[in-house]
Design an enzyme around this catalytic site. Structure first.
Site, PDB file in Angstrom:
ATOM      1  N   LYS A 165      43.137  27.621  54.405  1.00  0.00           N
ATOM      2  CA  LYS A 165      43.644  26.257  54.227  1.00  0.00           C
ATOM      3  C   LYS A 165      44.968  26.032  54.966  1.00  0.00           C
ATOM      4  CE  LYS A 165      44.741  23.099  50.379  1.00  0.00           C
ATOM      5  NZ  LYS A 165      44.686  22.988  48.901  1.00  0.00           N
ATOM      6  N   ASP A 169      37.907  21.221  44.313  1.00  0.00           N
ATOM      7  CA  ASP A 169      39.278  21.638  44.614  1.00  0.00           C
ATOM      8  C   ASP A 169      39.157  22.723  45.670  1.00  0.00           C
ATOM      9  OD1 ASP A 169      41.803  22.718  44.744  1.00  0.00           O
ATOM     10  OD2 ASP A 169      41.868  23.419  42.663  1.00  0.00           O
ATOM     11  N   GLU A 210      45.803  16.183  45.343  1.00  0.00           N
ATOM     12  CA  GLU A 210      45.699  17.106  44.209  1.00  0.00           C
ATOM     13  C   GLU A 210      46.487  16.623  42.976  1.00  0.00           C
ATOM     14  OE1 GLU A 210      46.788  20.846  46.001  1.00  0.00           O
ATOM     15  OE2 GLU A 210      45.016  20.813  47.279  1.00  0.00           O
ATOM     16  N   ASP A 249      52.907  22.177  40.583  1.00  0.00           N
ATOM     17  CA  ASP A 249      51.722  22.960  40.953  1.00  0.00           C
ATOM     18  C   ASP A 249      52.135  24.284  41.586  1.00  0.00           C
ATOM     19  OD1 ASP A 249      49.460  24.066  42.114  1.00  0.00           O
ATOM     20  OD2 ASP A 249      48.736  22.186  42.982  1.00  0.00           O
TER      21      ASP A 249
HETATM   22  P1  ADP Z   1      45.634  27.881  44.553  1.00  0.00           P
HETATM   23  O1  ADP Z   1      45.932  26.508  44.071  1.00  0.00           O
HETATM   24  O2  ADP Z   1      46.718  28.447  45.418  1.00  0.00           O
HETATM   25  O3  ADP Z   1      44.294  27.994  45.176  1.00  0.00           O
HETATM   26  P2  ADP Z   1      45.322  28.830  41.792  1.00  0.00           P
HETATM   27  O4  ADP Z   1      45.787  27.604  41.144  1.00  0.00           O
HETATM   28  O5  ADP Z   1      43.919  29.244  41.557  1.00  0.00           O
HETATM   29  O6  ADP Z   1      45.626  28.866  43.339  1.00  0.00           O
HETATM   30  O7  ADP Z   1      46.297  30.014  41.330  1.00  0.00           O
HETATM   31  C1  ADP Z   1      46.102  31.332  41.702  1.00  0.00           C
HETATM   32  C2  ADP Z   1      47.251  32.166  41.201  1.00  0.00           C
HETATM   33  O8  ADP Z   1      47.302  32.097  39.774  1.00  0.00           O
HETATM   34  C3  ADP Z   1      47.110  33.639  41.550  1.00  0.00           C
HETATM   35  O9  ADP Z   1      48.362  34.126  42.010  1.00  0.00           O
HETATM   36  C4  ADP Z   1      46.759  34.271  40.221  1.00  0.00           C
HETATM   37  O10 ADP Z   1      47.208  35.612  40.136  1.00  0.00           O
HETATM   38  C5  ADP Z   1      47.518  33.389  39.266  1.00  0.00           C
HETATM   39  N1  ADP Z   1      47.031  33.473  37.886  1.00  0.00           N
HETATM   40  C6  ADP Z   1      45.779  33.219  37.430  1.00  0.00           C
HETATM   41  N2  ADP Z   1      45.698  33.419  36.105  1.00  0.00           N
HETATM   42  C7  ADP Z   1      46.942  33.798  35.696  1.00  0.00           C
HETATM   43  C8  ADP Z   1      47.513  34.151  34.428  1.00  0.00           C
HETATM   44  N3  ADP Z   1      46.780  34.164  33.310  1.00  0.00           N
HETATM   45  N4  ADP Z   1      48.829  34.493  34.394  1.00  0.00           N
HETATM   46  C9  ADP Z   1      49.562  34.494  35.523  1.00  0.00           C
HETATM   47  N5  ADP Z   1      49.095  34.169  36.730  1.00  0.00           N
HETATM   48  C10 ADP Z   1      47.793  33.826  36.827  1.00  0.00           C
HETATM   49 MG    MG Z   2      45.599  24.613  43.723  1.00  0.00          MG
END
Ligand code: ADP
Ligand code: MG
Length: 620
Positions: free
Chosen positions: A82, A20, A182, A204
């Site tokens: 990205k 991912d 995705e 998402d």
């Molecule tokens: P992306 O798909 O954009 O790469 P992710 O799916 O990894 O990102 O999501 C990242 C986001 O999720 C960040 O804003 C992070 O702060 C938030 N996040 C991660 N864990 C938690 C949680 N337990 N509660 C709320 N937000 C969270």
């Molecule tokens: Mg993502």
């Protein structure tokens, strides 16, 4: 004596990992031991923040380490590369505001960044992230090289963006065996490709982007019906709300409020606070900078946070409605809802999605890992792995507890993907009941005696309370290895008891099948038996209430009513002791209710009067 060196022959096929490549976080997963798993080196989450720090003399840090540099040296850290993949300078306009480096058009229409005197394309920068992910994966596999991968991209990525992703992989020394959407990967992780047909909404919400996709499944193949979203909406906005809240409270002088380092540490504190609020009702937000004389802390309630982020959540719902309209579907025509992205861990987000679609979304897998897990499933299939074990593990039979009267309360439903967990509330049946027998059963039948007993345990030390007042939470947690942990906890005192069992121990597929078949064959009879059991319990409760309250109100009831109540009581006692049909016992119950109506009315009057005179309901 000299030893001859021998080459160890490695005939094992090269693994195809799933990657991912996210805007905020990236990671790799691999299908091992019958299920996809995130590749984590010892002591590491396996998450690679999509951040790159550029030091002097060509020094580079990627991932977590780069993210840490952001506070000290924000001018040399690049996030979210990205967003620039396969796009021209004209398309990215405002995105550049968040990049501390100058950009110009490249020869093939793409963007070029000038960083510490060197030019970089988004593909080259993404390759740095992919290299780090590849290194992590290889570490987790004990040094085995990782050279082939399924890589995911947003459903809305066009051909140029997909090609740019392939190029990034090539630069990193990875063969992109396939590029997968995705949302499709998320569905694969949940085994939804096993469905003959259906519709899925994939919601998402990541760090800085929101995507919703409506997919159709036809014979295991996914088709994207529509996508919608907002490329600038995500967890970062939630963080920003908390930063704003802190700044309002702090009222810093403008020079300090603009200070990059302070702002960055406040941002990190905001994110920590937000993450804590996903599981706790309140959490601390802080800004501590002794060198600036700052030591500010405030407790933030989840409700306060939720009020702040409500408009952002509402915006995601509007996108969902548009995606549905574009797909020509109504919410009730969606069969499955899948949550993806770290920000869907926020309970208010989950609740909002559940409300919109009118059904519980899939949350059994970690939302920030589900895309990588699905890509690993795809990789497994492409590597020639068998399809039948690929199904994500589910519990083949429901797991539940025997309730008063011998009925079963199902806590984990059959076919729930594992790991999973669920909590049910129970209460006591008798006044001053201080112990509880818990009988854990497995199966689809309505009565405990027809299901398979998995275990029994007792909860002791419940405070003496009137019947129905104790609050006992029973939690079932089924882990990935199929071990069921059941915990019963009385809420007011915290006394608890615990048991662990292996539900599938000794059950063959044939036995599971025959248990299922017997539940279909007996469905009608079971339904009746369950109603009888439930009605008997209800009768018991009604009889006890009458017994307890009648003496106090006797003087106010006329003799005819009293006689009616006595008759109905006798009939009810007989029905409880005997073996009546559900319809008969229902009649007896209704008669008892009718006869005791005048008594109920008097009791209600008393409650109302006492409430007006200041006596609380709890005083009864
Ligand atoms: P992306 O798909 O954009 O790469 P992710 O799916 O990894 O990102 O999501 C990242 C986001 O999720 C960040 O804003 C992070 O702060 C938030 N996040 C991660 N864990 C938690 C949680 N337990 N509660 C709320 N937000 C969270
Ligand atoms: Mg993502």
């Amino acid at each position: 004596m000299a030893y001859l060196e021998l080459n160890v022959l490695d005939n094992a096929p090269k693994p195809i990992v799933g990657i991912d490549l996210g805007t905020t976080n990236s990671m790799a997963a691999l299908f091992v031991d019958g299920r996809p798993q995130v590749l984590r080196p010892e002591g590491n989450s396996g998450y690679v923040p999509s951040a790159i720090w550029f030091g002097e003399n060509g020094r580079l840090l990627v991932g977590q380490e780069a993210r840490h540099q952001a506070a000290a040296d924000p001018g040399h850290v690049l996030f979210s590369v990205k967003r620039f993949m396969g796009r021209g300078l004209a398309d990215v306009g405002s995105e550049l505001e968040n990049v501390p480096f100058p950009a110009k058009p490249g020869e093939n229409g793409g963007v070029r960044f000038t960083i510490r005197g060197k030019e970089w394309s988004p593909e080259q920068l993404s390759a740095l992230i992919l290299k780090k992910v590849q290194w992590m994966a290889s570490q987790a596999l004990g040094g085995k090289p990782v050279e082939r991968a399924v890589i995911t991209v947003p459903a809305y990525f066009d051909d140029t963006q997909r090609q740019a992703t392939r190029d990034a992989a090539r630069l990193a020394g990875i063969e992109a065996v396939r590029i997968v959407n995705e949302p499709t990967a998320a569905c694969l992780a949940y085994g939804l490709d096993q469905k003959k047909q259906g519709t899925v909404a994939v919601y998402d919400l990541g760090g800085g982007t929101f995507d919703v996709s409506i997919l159709a499944i036809e014979d295991g193949v996914f088709r994207v019906l529509s996508t919608n979203g907002d490329t600038h909406l995500g967890g970062d906005d939630f963080d920003r709300e908390l930063v704003q809240l802190a700044l309002e409270d702090l009222a810093l002088p403008p020079a300090l409020a603009q200070d990059r380092t302070l702002r960055q540490s406040l941002r990190l504190s905001a994110e920590r606070c937000k993450i804590a609020l996903s599981k706790d009702p309140s959490a601390e937000l802080q800004l501590i900078a002794p060198d600036r004389g700052l030591d500010w802390r405030r407790q933030i309630a989840r409700t306060e946070f939720e009020a702040r982020i409500a408009p952002w959540i509402e915006r995601t719902l509007a996108c969902c409605r548009r995606a549905l309209a574009d797909a020509g579907l109504e919410t009730r025509q969606i069969d499955e809802v899948v949550l993806v992205g770290g920000s869907t861990r926020v309970p208010a987000v989950r609740a909002a999605v559940e409300r919109l679609f009118g059904r519980r979304p899939h949350t059994e897998l970690n939302p920030d890992e589900v895309v990588a897990l699905g890509a690993a499933v795809q990789g497994h299939v492409l590597a020639g792995g068998t399809r039948d074990i690929l199904l994500l593990d589910v519990t083949p039979l429901s797991l539940g507890l025997e309730t008063m009267g011998g009925a079963v309360a199902k806590v984990i439903q059959r076919n729930s993907p594992i790991p999973c967990q669920a909590t049910e509330g129970f209460t006591t049946y008798a006044d001053n009941q201080t112990g509880l027998d818990l009988h854990i059963v497995q199966g689809e039948r309505e009565l405990a005696k027809d299901c398979r007993t998995l275990g029994r345990f007792q909860l002791r030390g419940i405070p003496a309370l009137p019947a129905g007042m104790a609050r006992i939470a029973v939690r079932f947690a089924l882990d990935a290895d199929g071990v069921l942990a059941v915990t019963a906890k009385e809420e007011s005192t915290g006394v608890s008891a615990h048991i662990e069992i292996q539900p599938m121990n000794g059950l063959t597929d044939g036995e599971v099948e025959s248990m299922l078949k017997s539940s279909y064959d007996n469905a009608v009879a079971d339904f009746d038996a369950r109603r009888v059991a439930d009605l008997k319990v209800e009768l018991g409760i009604m009889l006890r209430a009458i017994e307890k309250n009648l003496p106090g109100f006797k003087a106010e009831l006329d003799p005819e009513t009293l006689a009616d109540i006595q008759d109905a009581r006798r009939a009810a006692e007989a029905a409880r002791a005997g073996d009546p049909k559900a319809s008969e016992i229902q009649k007896v119950r209704d008669a008892l209710e009718r006869a005791s109506l005048p008594l109920s009315a008097l009791m209600m009057d008393r409650v109302a009067k006492d409430a007006l005179s200041g006596k609380k309901l709890g005083d009864f």
